[in-house]
Design a protein around this motif. Structure first.
Motif, mmCIF file in Angstrom:
data_model
loop_
_atom_site.group_PDB
_atom_site.id
_atom_site.type_symbol
_atom_site.label_atom_id
_atom_site.label_comp_id
_atom_site.label_asym_id
_atom_site.label_seq_id
_atom_site.Cartn_x
_atom_site.Cartn_y
_atom_site.Cartn_z
ATOM 1 N N ALA A 158 0.835 -1.201 0.000
ATOM 2 C CA ALA A 158 0.000 0.000 0.000
ATOM 3 C C ALA A 158 0.871 1.252 0.000
ATOM 4 C CB ALA A 158 -0.928 -0.014 1.214
ATOM 5 N N GLY A 159 1.963 1.203 0.770
ATOM 6 C CA GLY A 159 2.898 2.324 0.762
ATOM 7 C C GLY A 159 3.500 2.542 -0.614
ATOM 8 N N ALA A 160 3.836 1.457 -1.299
ATOM 9 C CA ALA A 160 4.418 1.570 -2.639
ATOM 10 C C ALA A 160 3.457 2.271 -3.595
ATOM 11 C CB ALA A 160 4.771 0.184 -3.170
ATOM 12 N N GLY A 161 2.149 2.045 -3.412
ATOM 13 C CA GLY A 161 1.156 2.650 -4.291
ATOM 14 C C GLY A 161 1.046 4.155 -4.164
ATOM 15 N N MET A 162 1.683 4.728 -3.147
ATOM 16 C CA MET A 162 1.627 6.175 -2.948
ATOM 17 C C MET A 162 2.752 6.920 -3.653
ATOM 18 S SD MET A 162 0.666 6.265 1.118
ATOM 19 C CE MET A 162 -0.737 5.356 1.749
ATOM 20 N N TYR A 163 3.664 6.180 -4.310
ATOM 21 C CA TYR A 163 4.834 6.809 -4.932
ATOM 22 C C TYR A 163 4.805 6.618 -6.439
ATOM 23 C CZ TYR A 163 6.743 7.126 -0.225
ATOM 24 O OH TYR A 163 6.939 7.423 1.091
ATOM 25 N N PRO A 164 5.349 7.572 -7.176
ATOM 26 C CA PRO A 164 5.328 7.452 -8.645
ATOM 27 C C PRO A 164 6.233 6.347 -9.178
ATOM 28 C CG PRO A 164 6.554 9.412 -7.956
ATOM 29 C CD PRO A 164 5.883 8.869 -6.736
ATOM 30 N N LYS A 165 7.379 6.117 -8.566
ATOM 31 C CA LYS A 165 8.319 5.094 -9.032
ATOM 32 C C LYS A 165 8.866 4.322 -7.841
ATOM 33 C CE LYS A 165 9.744 7.698 -13.138
ATOM 34 N NZ LYS A 165 10.902 8.301 -13.866
ATOM 35 N N PRO A 166 8.035 3.487 -7.223
ATOM 36 C CA PRO A 166 8.483 2.764 -6.024
ATOM 37 C C PRO A 166 9.448 1.641 -6.374
ATOM 38 C CG PRO A 166 6.315 2.006 -6.648
ATOM 39 C CD PRO A 166 6.641 3.154 -7.575
ATOM 40 N N LEU A 167 10.168 1.201 -5.363
ATOM 41 C CA LEU A 167 10.989 0.004 -5.497
ATOM 42 C C LEU A 167 10.090 -1.231 -5.472
ATOM 43 C CD1 LEU A 167 13.814 0.908 -2.949
ATOM 44 C CD2 LEU A 167 14.011 0.909 -5.442
ATOM 45 N N PRO A 168 10.545 -2.362 -6.002
ATOM 46 C CA PRO A 168 9.766 -3.601 -5.860
ATOM 47 C C PRO A 168 9.541 -3.947 -4.393
ATOM 48 C CG PRO A 168 11.502 -3.868 -7.497
ATOM 49 C CD PRO A 168 11.754 -2.549 -6.821
ATOM 50 N N VAL A 169 8.341 -4.376 -4.078
ATOM 51 C CA VAL A 169 7.982 -4.659 -2.688
ATOM 52 C C VAL A 169 8.874 -5.744 -2.105
ATOM 53 C CG1 VAL A 169 6.159 -5.562 -1.187
ATOM 54 C CG2 VAL A 169 5.610 -3.868 -2.943
ATOM 55 N N GLU A 170 9.080 -6.842 -2.844
ATOM 56 C CA GLU A 170 9.879 -7.945 -2.322
ATOM 57 C C GLU A 170 11.321 -7.508 -2.054
ATOM 58 O OE1 GLU A 170 7.902 -8.070 -4.892
ATOM 59 O OE2 GLU A 170 6.334 -9.467 -4.260
ATOM 60 N N LEU A 171 11.881 -6.713 -2.956
ATOM 61 C CA LEU A 171 13.239 -6.213 -2.781
ATOM 62 C C LEU A 171 13.342 -5.354 -1.531
ATOM 63 C CD1 LEU A 171 16.151 -5.748 -3.912
ATOM 64 C CD2 LEU A 171 15.208 -3.777 -5.136
ATOM 65 N N THR A 172 12.362 -4.498 -1.335
ATOM 66 C CA THR A 172 12.369 -3.612 -0.165
ATOM 67 C C THR A 172 12.224 -4.404 1.121
ATOM 68 O OG1 THR A 172 11.372 -1.866 -1.505
ATOM 69 C CG2 THR A 172 11.269 -1.607 0.884
ATOM 70 N N MET A 173 11.383 -5.413 1.117
ATOM 71 C CA MET A 173 11.199 -6.228 2.313
ATOM 72 C C MET A 173 12.480 -6.968 2.675
ATOM 73 S SD MET A 173 7.298 -7.622 1.747
ATOM 74 C CE MET A 173 7.328 -8.626 3.222
ATOM 75 N N ARG A 174 13.199 -7.462 1.651
ATOM 76 C CA ARG A 174 14.480 -8.124 1.935
ATOM 77 C C ARG A 174 15.495 -7.123 2.481
ATOM 78 N NH1 ARG A 174 13.440 -10.818 -2.957
ATOM 79 N NH2 ARG A 174 14.909 -9.476 -4.082
ATOM 80 N N ALA A 175 15.505 -5.927 1.919
ATOM 81 C CA ALA A 175 16.454 -4.903 2.369
ATOM 82 C C ALA A 175 16.223 -4.532 3.824
ATOM 83 C CB ALA A 175 16.347 -3.659 1.481
ATOM 84 N N ALA A 176 14.950 -4.476 4.235
ATOM 85 C CA ALA A 176 14.611 -4.122 5.618
ATOM 86 C C ALA A 176 14.541 -5.337 6.535
ATOM 87 C CB ALA A 176 13.282 -3.375 5.650
ATOM 88 N N ARG A 177 14.787 -6.528 5.979
ATOM 89 C CA ARG A 177 14.792 -7.772 6.730
ATOM 90 C C ARG A 177 13.419 -8.057 7.371
ATOM 91 N NH1 ARG A 177 17.923 -7.789 10.972
ATOM 92 N NH2 ARG A 177 18.567 -9.943 10.891
ATOM 93 N N VAL A 178 12.357 -7.844 6.564
ATOM 94 C CA VAL A 178 11.010 -8.187 7.028
ATOM 95 C C VAL A 178 10.343 -9.177 6.080
ATOM 96 C CG1 VAL A 178 10.651 -6.033 8.289
ATOM 97 C CG2 VAL A 178 10.000 -6.165 5.868
ATOM 98 N N ASP A 179 11.104 -9.761 5.142
ATOM 99 C CA ASP A 179 10.511 -10.691 4.184
ATOM 100 C C ASP A 179 9.951 -11.938 4.859
ATOM 101 O OD1 ASP A 179 13.355 -10.800 4.591
ATOM 102 O OD2 ASP A 179 13.461 -12.437 3.144
ATOM 103 N N ASP A 180 10.514 -12.302 6.014
ATOM 104 C CA ASP A 180 10.003 -13.476 6.729
ATOM 105 C C ASP A 180 8.761 -13.153 7.562
ATOM 106 O OD1 ASP A 180 11.495 -11.845 8.433
ATOM 107 O OD2 ASP A 180 12.101 -13.513 9.720
#
Length: 291
Positions: free
Chosen positions: A98-120
């Motif tokens: 939902a946060g990604a939908g607020m930006y014109p050019k967001p990062l991929p959700v899965e990539l961002t979750m891995r970067a923040a270590r919340v993918d699990d």
């Protein structure tokens, strides 16, 4: 190219209390800058004005050449604040998407979750997360828009040592312009290109970490005090400052050899003596008046 952040003579007053007093600050793109200071120094006020969340009483602020609120609405700023609520019943991945939908050019959700270590934690509701896990979700939300400027207020509160290290590795790898406030001085020492030191609403020091340390100068002599009178310590040759931390005395000295010889003569039972160069904590304590 406009600076990432520009504050010109910014003041903020709440009635008779002045939170910021004529602050001038220029932040070039690509820098990682730590904003340090004791409680009440004006750190959060400075960040909130830079984000357009608070109006300045006087002075002006621009972010990437635009009004702060416009830069924030345009998706060019990623934010992690101390007091930012999260929707308790929403799963982690759904919230970040939902946060990604607020930006014109967001990062991929899965990539961002891995970067923040919340993918699990993708399917877990926010309300079921620990404090450290919530902080990692906030970090993901700050990254998801691929911002030009990251503003982080106490970003590693609640994180363990490994989590802190991972967060800073991600920040440094992405090479955003980053402005962060922290009480963890080792983070500023390890990761900041530049330190802004606030006290009483004013900038009292500004520069690379080594420059901030050099403003205090000299070496430190530390030893166990065991309740001895600190009065004679001021008379030792070379001593510039005396500080007591619990049972440990810390002497700032411009002539460590002379100080040590006189110290052993004056206090023959002194123990646990060690010397070191001035660290950021000592510079912080000295430049902010020990606050």
């Amino acid at each position: 190219m406009p600076n990432a952040l520009e504050l010109k003579a910014v003041s903020k007053r709440y009635g008779a209390r002045t939170a910021l007093d004529g602050v001038n600050l220029s932040v070039e793109e690509g820098q990682t800058i730590a904003v340090l200071g004791p409680n009440g120094a004006g750190k959060s006020t400075l960040l909130n004005i830079a984000l357009g969340l608070l109006p300045a009483t006087s002075g002006s602020a621009t972010v990437l050449g635009r009004k702060p609120a416009d830069a924030l609405r345009g998706g060019r700023v990623g934010v992690l604040l101390q007091e930012s609520g999260l929707l308790e019943d929403v799963p982690v991945k759904e919230l970040i998407a939902a946060g990604a939908g607020m930006y014109p050019k967001p990062l991929p959700v899965e990539l961002t979750m891995r970067a923040a270590r919340v993918d699990d934690l993708a399917t877990r509701p926010i309300g079921k997360l620990s404090g450290g896990q919530r902080q990692r979700v906030r970090f993901a939300l700050a990254l998801i828009g691929d911002p030009d400027l990251l503003v982080l207020d106490e970003p590693t509160v609640g994180l363990d040592v490994e989590g802190r290290r991972a967060l800073w590795q991600e920040v440094r790898a992405r090479r955003h312009t980053t402005l962060f406030a922290t009480h963890y001085l080792t983070e500023a020492d390890d990761y900041a290109d530049r330190v802004i030191l606030l006290a009483g609403g004013r900038i009292v020091a500004d520069g690379p970490v080594d420059t901030i340390k050099s403003l205090v100068g000299g070496l430190e002599v530390r030893f166990t005090l065991d309740g001895a009178d600190t009065g004679p310590l001021w008379t030792l040759p070379g001593v510039l400052r005396v500080r007591v931390e619990g049972g440990t005395a810390v002497l700032q000295t411009a002539a460590s050899d002379a100080t040590l010889r006189a110290l052993f003569a004056a206090l023959p039972d002194v123990r646990d003596v060690r010397t070191a160069g001035t660290d950021l904590e000592s510079a912080f304590m000295t430049l902010t008046g020990g606050a």
